[in-house]
Structures are given as C-alpha cells and as structure tokens.
Design a protein around this motif. Structure first.
Motif, short mmCIF file in Angstrom:
data_model
loop_
_atom_site.label_atom_id
_atom_site.label_comp_id
_atom_site.label_asym_id
_atom_site.label_seq_id
_atom_site.Cartn_x
_atom_site.Cartn_y
_atom_site.Cartn_z
N LYS A 217 1.66 1.18 -1.91
CA LYS A 217 3.06 1.97 -2.37
C LYS A 217 2.97 2.53 -3.84
N SER A 218 1.68 1.81 -4.48
CA SER A 218 1.43 2.56 -5.83
C SER A 218 0.14 2.35 -6.22
N ASP A 249 2.53 8.30 -3.90
CA ASP A 249 3.35 7.54 -2.86
C ASP A 249 2.58 8.06 -1.54
N TRP A 277 9.50 -0.33 2.73
CA TRP A 277 9.50 1.03 2.89
C TRP A 277 9.34 1.45 4.41
#
Length: 290
Positions: A217-218, A249, A277
């Motif tokens: 995610k990052s 993202d 997510w």
C-alpha cells in the motif's frame, strides 16, 4: 462451481482475505463482499489474526455465505482447546461452511490482549488429524458423532529466511498433507524468480498450491517488510519502482496484478491480502487481466 470442485478440476482459484470487524458494525465487510461477488471463488476469514480480538470468524463466514460467496475459515490452535475447536468446527459445518485452513497463529504478545492465556492444546498436525477424524464420524476421543461433517481443509507454510528453514517448512507441510490437508497456502510472493525455485519443491507435496499476493500500500510498507522480513525477497528494484511512481497507491495495485498474472501460469490459485483495502480488489484483478 464450488471451491472444492475447482481445485479437483485443476482450475485456477482466486481467494480474497477479509477480516471481521472489531465490533458489530458489519456494513464494510458486507459491502466489500458484494463488490467482489462474481470476481472471486471464495473469501478467507481469519480468526483474530495477529492476536487482535475481533468478531468470530464463524460469524464472518456465515455473512459471506449469506452474500452468496463461499467462505474459508482459518482455524488456530492458540486460543481454544480441543473440545472448543471440535465444537466450533461442527458448528461451522451446520452453518453451511465447508472449507477450513489450519493456520499458524501469531504470538499473543504482539496482539492487543497480551495477557490472554495461550492454549495450544494441539499443534497444527494434530488438529488436521482431528478434523479428518470428525469426517470419519468420531471425535478426537473416539466417540461416535450423530451426523458426520465434510470439509475441504488446507494448511499454511510459514515464511522462511534460508534453505534450512525452507526444508523444515516443507517437511512440516508434508506432515500436514499426510494428516489431511488437501491444499497449501504459501507465504506472500514478491519475487517470481525466487518463488519459482520454491514452487518446484512445494509442488512435490501433490496438492494444489495457492500462493499469497500481498498488496503493497505504500513505500514505507515495502521498506518495512524488506527490513524486518528478509525472507520476503522484496528487491531494491521493486522499492525503487514504487519510489519513482507518481501514484504509489496505484503502483502497488499494478504490482499485485502483475504478480497474480505471473502466478496464474504456474500455480492453481492465489490468495489476495489487502489488509483493509478490500475496495482495491477489483482493480487488482483488472490489472491481472481477470
């Protein structure tokens, strides 16, 4: 076609992991499931994964079934003795859940209830043998059941840092398959070349192999995993790719999609982990060309 039948037919399966809430608000879980209906073959529901107290996985599994999505429950040895485990497994069957994964449970000290008493009455191989015995009509003490459950039961392989640990995990997985596991979930794949070498060995177990695909995610998450989990095989090239991306993202979504597409050529499925997510799951599958 059911999860069990797809495995038996050697068809590629897509599983998504979804956590139950820490509370009773099920709206997000249900909405995420509805968005995925028709795109996945089943939802894996962990049971207080990472030692975090959450709603029972059985409840999450029933909610998935109500949405018309097949559920697959994690079963751990950490929190329940053999009586409670058998009782929950029987209850799951009665409620329409027929898929289980006997999974490794993380240390409770790292969770949000560090003073909780750890049970570990059974180990994973013993639990798999117990599930198999239930399906033969008897409990773990040999008493006959009034009605016999049926399950498709899998197991997990834990991350390994070197060749010696890999050999140990493969030996343990072999014992799990002998005890009744009919499919295997592998650790997250971040390097296809590295995974290919491992896959050539794990496929010798003779059961479907389903690797995990983890959504990065990052940049910070990628760097953290690379630093704290050297077994992950996250390369500097992958980290630099995320660093240079104008939309980090979306880059994580692309990487997950590319990984699924590559694994589709060699394995019998994937388990996609998005850790909150879940709304990104459709994009990931689109990126994988599915």
């Amino acid at each position: 076609m059911s999860f069990q039948k797809r495995l038996a037919a050697n068809e590629f399966v897509v599983l998504a992991e979804m956590h139950t809430p820490k509370g009773v608000n099920i709206s997000r879980l249900v909405n995420d499931a509805r968005r995925m209906k028709g795109k996945i073959d089943g939802v894996v529901i962990p049971d207080m994964d990472n030692g975090i107290m959450r709603m029972s996985s059985i409840a999450g599994g029933v909610l998935m079934q109500q949405q018309g999505i097949e559920s697959i429950l994690h079963v751990y040895c950490r929190d329940r003795n053999r009586m409670a485990l058998q009782g929950d497994i029987l209850a799951a069957h009665v409620l329409g859940i027929q898929n289980l994964i006997v999974a490794h449970s993380e240390d409770i000290e790292n969770g949000d209830h560090p003073e909780a008493v750890v049970v570990n009455d059974l180990n994973e191989v013993e639990l798999l043998k117990g599930i198999a015995q239930l399906q033969r009509g008897k409990d773990m003490e040999g008493f006959e059941l009034d009605g016999v459950p049926t399950f498709t039961t899998g197991c997990t392989i834990e991350p390994f840092a070197d060749e010696a640990q890999m050999v140990q995990q493969l030996k343990l997985a072999k014992d799990k398959v002998a005890a009744g596991a009919s499919f295997v979930i592998t650790p997250a794949v971040f390097d296809i070349t590295h995974f290919s070498g491992f896959y050539s060995k794990v496929r010798e177990l003779g059961v479907p192999v389903i690797p995990t695909v983890f959504l990065i995610k990052s940049l910070a998450i990628a760097q953290y995993i690379a630093t704290t989990e050297p077994s992950s095989q996250i390369s500097n090239e992958l980290i630099n790719r995320i660093r240079k991306s104008p939309n980090r993202d979306q880059e994580g979504v692309k990487i997950a999609g590319e990984t699924i597409a590559a694994l589709r050529e060699m394995t019998q499925g994937v388990l996609v982990q998005t850790l909150g997510w879940e709304h990104k799951l459709p994009e990931i599958l689109d990126a994988a060309g599915m």
